[in-house]
Design an enzyme around this catalytic site. Structure first.
Site, short mmCIF file in Angstrom:
data_model
loop_
_atom_site.label_atom_id
_atom_site.label_comp_id
_atom_site.label_asym_id
_atom_site.label_seq_id
_atom_site.Cartn_x
_atom_site.Cartn_y
_atom_site.Cartn_z
CB SER A 283 -1.02 -0.03 1.15
OG SER A 283 -0.42 -0.27 2.39
CG HIS B 47 -5.69 -2.82 2.26
ND1 HIS B 47 -5.47 -2.39 0.96
CD2 HIS B 47 -4.74 -2.20 3.02
CE1 HIS B 47 -4.45 -1.54 0.94
NE2 HIS B 47 -4.00 -1.41 2.16
CG ASP C 265 -8.38 -3.64 -1.39
OD1 ASP C 265 -9.19 -2.69 -1.42
OD2 ASP C 265 -7.15 -3.49 -1.41
#
Length: 240
Positions: free
Chosen positions: A139, A214, A187
């Site tokens: 991320s 996620h 996600d």
């Protein structure tokens, strides 16, 4: 410098696009992982004292390559010690390094501006004299990696896990580093957005991880490891 050959097949797309990355890691490697020990150290980079966790192939065996693991925003390097992940990569012959990024965990020094993040990663690689570097970036930490992907000077391949800031990729053809983009099937925001933004990179594989959100590397670690290791092995087979 790492030179990577990107094989293509006439009319069928690249071998990377068509590759099956689901082959399971051998159970004997997972058992061997139990024998791998972690080392903890610090690397001094300017005003930062960077905390490093590391696992090396057992028995002082030569490492195939170095894999650097970069954590997401609310995590630290300890993310990658959960589920024996660093140990598993070490048991498979990789030098596995996880760092606390500036502003997180046990690294001392101020958080970095977005503009300074790629230079930090480049300096870390050069300070340790690392060759054959692969990066797994989760991320937010994509900010450290994406700007380096227009050159293969430092990186031979990258795994981007539901990466942020992919809207900044405005000229996909310039991103020449082979890339695996993964995200959890649950996600519904960052992962699918990243896949849509990165699908036109010249050497990319998009892979959704089942039964995961996620932080897919925590929710379905074995599937995540399988994808990464098979991707690494494929890329290594085309180095020259």
């Amino acid at each position: 410098m790492v030179l990577v050959h990107h094989p293509t097949t006439s009319g069928g797309g690249s071998l990377l696009e068509r590759a099956d990355l689901s082959h399971p890691i051998p159970e004997n490697a997972r058992k061997l992982a139990q024998l791998v020990e972690y080392d903890e150290s610090r690397v001094e980079l300017g005003t930062h004292s960077v905390f490093v966790r590391e696992a090396r192939p057992p028995g002082a065996h030569y490492a195939k390559a170095t894999v650097i693991f970069l954590h997401g925003q609310s995590f630290s390097s300890s993310t990658w010690t959960e589920n024996n992940m660093l140990r598993t990569f070490a048991a498979l012959g990789y030098r596995a390094i996880a760092i606390d990024l500036p502003g997180s965990g046990q690294t001392r020094g101020a958080a970095l501006s977005q503009a300074d993040k790629p230079t930090f990663l480049m300096d870390f690689i050069e300070t340790l004299g690392l060759k054959q570097v692969m990066v797994v970036s989760a991320s937010m930490s994509a900010q450290y990696v994406l700007p380096l992907m227009t050159s293969n000077r430092h990186l031979c391949c990258v795994v981007l896990v539901a990466p942020s800031n992919t809207h900044e990729v405005v000229n996909p053809s310039s991103y020449i580093v082979p890339t695996l983009v993964v995200w959890g099937e649950r996600d519904t925001s960052l992962g699918p957005t990243a896949a849509a933004n990165l699908k036109n990179l010249p050497s990319v594989k998009l892979q959704k991880i089942p039964e995961a959100g996620h932080a897919c590397y925590l929710h379905n670690p074995k599937c995540f490891e399988n994808f990464c290791v098979n991707f690494f092995d494929l890329i290594r087979s085309y180095h020259r």
